[in-house]
Design an enzyme around this catalytic site. Structure first.
Site: not given
Lengths: 69, 278
Positions: B114, B175, B201-202, B223
């Site tokens: 990644k 995040g 992300a987001g 995550a």
């Protein structure tokens, strides 16, 4: 003596020291999982740790797996 | 009245997922949820989330070794039986990202990466020129490159051109939990690339993941939304369900949006009750 930088810290090793000698200071063996080593930005495969000599001023970076996105 | 039998519902979802695998670089995955391992309070919480999420591909990072580190994330991942997707988080230049990817290949015995090359530490947004350069170098070096990228359809095309295996546009900053700031760009990326699109992300909560899938993304990487939730286990279950629901909704084909109402009940046969008023 050969002075190297091991993860940013100056360390002194006997002349003729190999990558494995540096790794001994961190308790890393070829069996350690999720660990890798670069000397002066070049990856040293674990099979070569014992044979790869360290030169004066070598920058040795030893990394391991951590949690991360 | 007979009781409706719903015992088949979960089985139907599982069957739908099994018949419709995510394929990246020739590898098939049942789960369309990739799990980022950052932010969990403990390895136990992470292990539980991996299990509940059904994810088959989880990210890990590399940092200078800490000889005093208690427990190894590698043991947890091995026990879970999932694949590792190493990241290059924290790299600001193509050069550093390439070195980190090569270290990861050695550490984890995988050529998947990644790829993250960020521009600054406040936004953590990708640095497009550095990202493209690193992607090209790593593809030439035999890596399966999954780049974390902006929601720019042109950059996605450029990443496809240099041989990336997928594109992973952000919904909003890492995040931030802001969801998908520009759903139109995500839809355009889906339309303009042949590669798998992974929304990365987001994501803040389950509905963001469902929206990503409805927009046509092939998978979602999550995550913080899970690891920093009050109850990570419950949130991984919620996001897993959302990814599956969103995928099904996408393949089912939604109705178009329209400004005015369209009756679902036909006018034909409408009784005429006359003008009588009291």
């Amino acid at each position: 003596m050969t002075t190297i930088r091991l993860n940013g810290e100056e360390r002194r090793l006997d002349d003729g020291a190999t990558v494995q000698h540096a790794l001994d200071l961190l308790n890393v063996t070829p069996d350690s999982r999720g660990v890798a080593v670069a000397v002066d930005r070049e990856v040293v495969p674990r099979g070569s740790w014992h044979e790869t000599p360290l030169h004066e001023g070598a920058a040795v970076e030893v990394v391991m797996a951590i949690q991360g996105g | 009245m007979s009781t409706v039998d719903r015992s088949h519902d979960t089985g139907a979802l599982d069957a739908a997922a099994a018949a419709d695998p995510l394929v990246i670089a020739g590898r098939a995955f049942r789960s369309r949820l990739l799990l980022g391992t950052g932010g969990f309070q403990s390895l136990e919480a992470m292990a539980e989330a991996i299990k509940v999420s059904g994810s088959e591909l989880v990210t890990v990072a590399l940092r200078r070794i800490d000889p005093s580190a208690a427990g190894s994330i590698m043991d947890v991942i091995a026990d879970a039986g999932v694949e590792v997707l190493p990241n290059t988080a924290g790299c600001y230049t193509a050069r550093d990202a390439v070195t980190t990817a090569r270290l990861a290949r050695e550490a984890f015995e995988t050529n998947w990466v990644k790829l993250e090359v960020i521009g600054d530490d406040r936004t953590l947004l990708p640095d497009a020129p550095e990202l493209l350069e690193a992607a090209e170098t790593l593809v030439d070096d035999g890596f399966v490159v999954l780049p974390y990228t902006t929601d720019d359809p042109i950059l996605a095309r450029r990443l496809e051109d240099v041989g990336c295996a997928a594109v992973m546009p952000l919904g909003s900053p890492i995040g931030s939990g802001m969801g998908i700031n520009n759903p139109y760009n995500i839809a355009i990326i889906r339309e303009r690339t042949q590669l798998p699109v992974v929304l990365d992300a987001g994501v803040g909560t389950a509905s963001d993941a469902a929206l990503a899938m409805e927009l046509g993304c092939d998978a979602v990487l999550c995550a913080s939304a899970i690891s920093r939730a009050h109850d990570p286990r419950a949130m991984s279950l919620a996001i897993k369900a959302a990814v599956e629901a969103g995928r099904l909704a996408r393949t089912a084909g939604r109705i178009p949006r329209r400004l005015h109402a369209e009756a679902s009940t036909p006018d034909a046969g409408l009784p005429d009750f006359g003008l009588a008023d009291g």
